[in-house]
Design a protein around this motif. Structure first.
Motif, PDB file in Angstrom:
ATOM      1  N   VAL A   1      11.898 -76.228   9.946  1.00 15.19           N
ATOM      2  CA  VAL A   1      10.528 -76.145   9.125  1.00 15.19           C
ATOM      3  C   VAL A   1      10.440 -74.504   8.317  1.00 15.19           C
ATOM      4  O   VAL A   1       9.863 -74.149   7.641  1.00 15.19           O
ATOM      5  CB  VAL A   1       9.497 -76.085  10.697  1.00 15.19           C
ATOM      6  N   THR A   2      11.134 -74.021   9.828  1.00 13.44           N
ATOM      7  CA  THR A   2      11.215 -72.247   9.091  1.00 13.44           C
ATOM      8  C   THR A   2      11.716 -71.664   7.412  1.00 13.44           C
ATOM      9  O   THR A   2      11.491 -70.515   6.927  1.00 13.44           O
ATOM     10  CB  THR A   2      11.964 -70.819  10.246  1.00 13.44           C
ATOM     11  N   ALA A   3      12.711 -72.765   7.922  1.00 10.89           N
ATOM     12  CA  ALA A   3      13.402 -72.265   6.384  1.00 10.89           C
ATOM     13  C   ALA A   3      13.031 -72.658   5.359  1.00 10.89           C
ATOM     14  O   ALA A   3      13.698 -71.970   3.929  1.00 10.89           O
ATOM     15  CB  ALA A   3      14.247 -72.614   6.588  1.00 10.89           C
ATOM     16  N   VAL A   4      11.995 -74.087   5.630  1.00 12.81           N
ATOM     17  CA  VAL A   4      11.540 -74.580   4.389  1.00 12.81           C
ATOM     18  C   VAL A   4       9.918 -73.954   4.132  1.00 12.81           C
ATOM     19  O   VAL A   4       9.779 -73.544   2.862  1.00 12.81           O
ATOM     20  CB  VAL A   4      11.157 -76.003   4.615  1.00 12.81           C
ATOM     21  N   ALA A   5       9.737 -72.877   5.086  1.00 12.34           N
ATOM     22  CA  ALA A   5       8.496 -72.031   4.676  1.00 12.34           C
ATOM     23  C   ALA A   5       9.009 -70.948   4.172  1.00 12.34           C
ATOM     24  O   ALA A   5       7.746 -70.418   3.533  1.00 12.34           O
ATOM     25  CB  ALA A   5       8.297 -71.670   6.742  1.00 12.34           C
ATOM     26  N   ARG A   6      10.175 -70.167   4.311  1.00 12.68           N
ATOM     27  CA  ARG A   6      11.245 -69.323   3.691  1.00 12.68           C
ATOM     28  C   ARG A   6      10.523 -69.482   2.294  1.00 12.68           C
ATOM     29  O   ARG A   6      10.872 -68.751   1.619  1.00 12.68           O
ATOM     30  CB  ARG A   6      11.920 -69.182   4.293  1.00 12.68           C
ATOM     31  N   GLU A   7      11.865 -70.625   2.418  1.00 10.68           N
ATOM     32  CA  GLU A   7      11.214 -71.190   0.414  1.00 10.68           C
ATOM     33  C   GLU A   7      10.140 -71.791   0.026  1.00 10.68           C
ATOM     34  O   GLU A   7       9.748 -71.205  -0.778  1.00 10.68           O
ATOM     35  CB  GLU A   7      12.647 -72.732   0.710  1.00 10.68           C
TER      36      GLU A   7
ATOM     37  N   ALA B   1       7.842 -69.795   0.323  1.00 16.11           N
ATOM     38  CA  ALA B   1       6.967 -68.900  -0.131  1.00 16.11           C
ATOM     39  C   ALA B   1       8.051 -68.614  -1.665  1.00 16.11           C
ATOM     40  O   ALA B   1       6.845 -67.734  -1.997  1.00 16.11           O
ATOM     41  CB  ALA B   1       8.069 -67.787   0.557  1.00 16.11           C
ATOM     42  N   GLY B   2       8.670 -68.537  -1.752  1.00 10.54           N
ATOM     43  CA  GLY B   2       9.256 -68.321  -3.012  1.00 10.54           C
ATOM     44  C   GLY B   2       8.332 -69.342  -4.818  1.00 10.54           C
ATOM     45  O   GLY B   2       7.707 -68.641  -5.082  1.00 10.54           O
ATOM     46  N   PHE B   3       8.384 -70.825  -3.713  1.00  9.12           N
ATOM     47  CA  PHE B   3       7.887 -71.745  -4.903  1.00  9.12           C
ATOM     48  C   PHE B   3       6.137 -70.399  -4.579  1.00  9.12           C
ATOM     49  O   PHE B   3       5.291 -71.062  -5.998  1.00  9.12           O
ATOM     50  CB  PHE B   3       7.270 -73.011  -4.228  1.00  9.12           C
ATOM     51  N   VAL B   4       5.610 -70.243  -3.752  1.00  8.34           N
ATOM     52  CA  VAL B   4       4.209 -69.875  -4.041  1.00  8.34           C
ATOM     53  C   VAL B   4       4.273 -68.843  -4.724  1.00  8.34           C
ATOM     54  O   VAL B   4       3.226 -68.196  -5.448  1.00  8.34           O
ATOM     55  CB  VAL B   4       3.392 -69.437  -2.760  1.00  8.34           C
ATOM     56  N   TRP B   5       4.954 -67.945  -4.927  1.00  4.69           N
ATOM     57  CA  TRP B   5       5.546 -66.602  -6.167  1.00  4.69           C
ATOM     58  C   TRP B   5       5.410 -66.876  -7.080  1.00  4.69           C
ATOM     59  O   TRP B   5       4.406 -66.318  -7.848  1.00  4.69           O
ATOM     60  CB  TRP B   5       6.416 -65.957  -4.908  1.00  4.69           C
TER      61      TRP B   5
ATOM     62  N   GLN C   1       9.612 -81.993  -3.962  1.00  6.10           N
ATOM     63  CA  GLN C   1      11.082 -82.647  -4.191  1.00  6.10           C
ATOM     64  C   GLN C   1      11.481 -81.909  -3.550  1.00  6.10           C
ATOM     65  O   GLN C   1      12.133 -82.372  -2.439  1.00  6.10           O
ATOM     66  CB  GLN C   1      10.955 -83.325  -5.261  1.00  6.10           C
ATOM     67  N   ARG C   2      11.855 -80.394  -4.208  1.00  7.39           N
ATOM     68  CA  ARG C   2      12.896 -79.688  -3.188  1.00  7.39           C
ATOM     69  C   ARG C   2      13.002 -79.418  -1.294  1.00  7.39           C
ATOM     70  O   ARG C   2      13.836 -79.693  -1.223  1.00  7.39           O
ATOM     71  CB  ARG C   2      12.768 -78.540  -4.213  1.00  7.39           C
ATOM     72  N   LEU C   3      11.465 -79.314  -0.787  1.00  5.52           N
ATOM     73  CA  LEU C   3      11.486 -79.147   0.582  1.00  5.52           C
ATOM     74  C   LEU C   3      11.302 -79.992   0.974  1.00  5.52           C
ATOM     75  O   LEU C   3      12.624 -79.748   1.912  1.00  5.52           O
ATOM     76  CB  LEU C   3       9.937 -77.713  -0.007  1.00  5.52           C
ATOM     77  N   HIS C   4      10.893 -81.164   0.394  1.00  7.01           N
ATOM     78  CA  HIS C   4      11.474 -82.466   1.428  1.00  7.01           C
ATOM     79  C   HIS C   4      13.102 -82.414   1.915  1.00  7.01           C
ATOM     80  O   HIS C   4      13.592 -83.178   2.738  1.00  7.01           O
ATOM     81  CB  HIS C   4      10.428 -84.159   0.304  1.00  7.01           C
TER      82      HIS C   4
END
Length: 121
Positions: free
Chosen positions: A91-97, A99-103, A71-74
């Protein structure tokens, strides 16, 4: 996020702070995978099909984190594109965020595994 190299470069002096493009000093393979995954957040969040089958054995905590991420990334993707940002930058900004969710999911799973091994010992 520093491990992925998806952090902004900085050229600061005194009180002046200037941030630039991402550094790309981290793990290039991980960064590429995150960016490819981030492209999927242009679609509306849903849990169906293959994703639903994969989540069948996942814990509720991990499912909650994953749903929050969808929800947040969309929303972030849509908001940044709506502002007129270039899609590659979005997309780069979303990918950075992402990474936080994966962590966060890794920490949740690691905590459960540690609790299970402590009970077994």
């Amino acid at each position: 996020m520093g491990y992925t190299g998806a952090v902004p470069s900085e050229h600061s002096s005194g009180e002046r702070v200037r941030r630039g493009a991402i550094t790309k000093t981290g793990n290039a393979h991980l960064r590429r995978i995150l960016v490819e995954a981030a492209w999927s957040y242009r679609h509306r969040p849903s849990v169906r099909g293959e994703l639903q089958r994969r989540q069948k054995n996942a814990s509720e905590e991990v499912k909650e984190i994953a749903w929050k991420a969808q929800q947040r990334l969309h929303y972030r993707y849509a908001r940044l594109v709506g502002r007129g940002k270039l899609k590659q930058q979005v997309v780069t900004a979303v990918a950075r965020e992402l990474a936080g969710f994966v962590w966060a999911i890794g920490v949740a799973v690691e905590g459960k595994l540690a609790a299970l091994s402590a009970r077994a010992a």
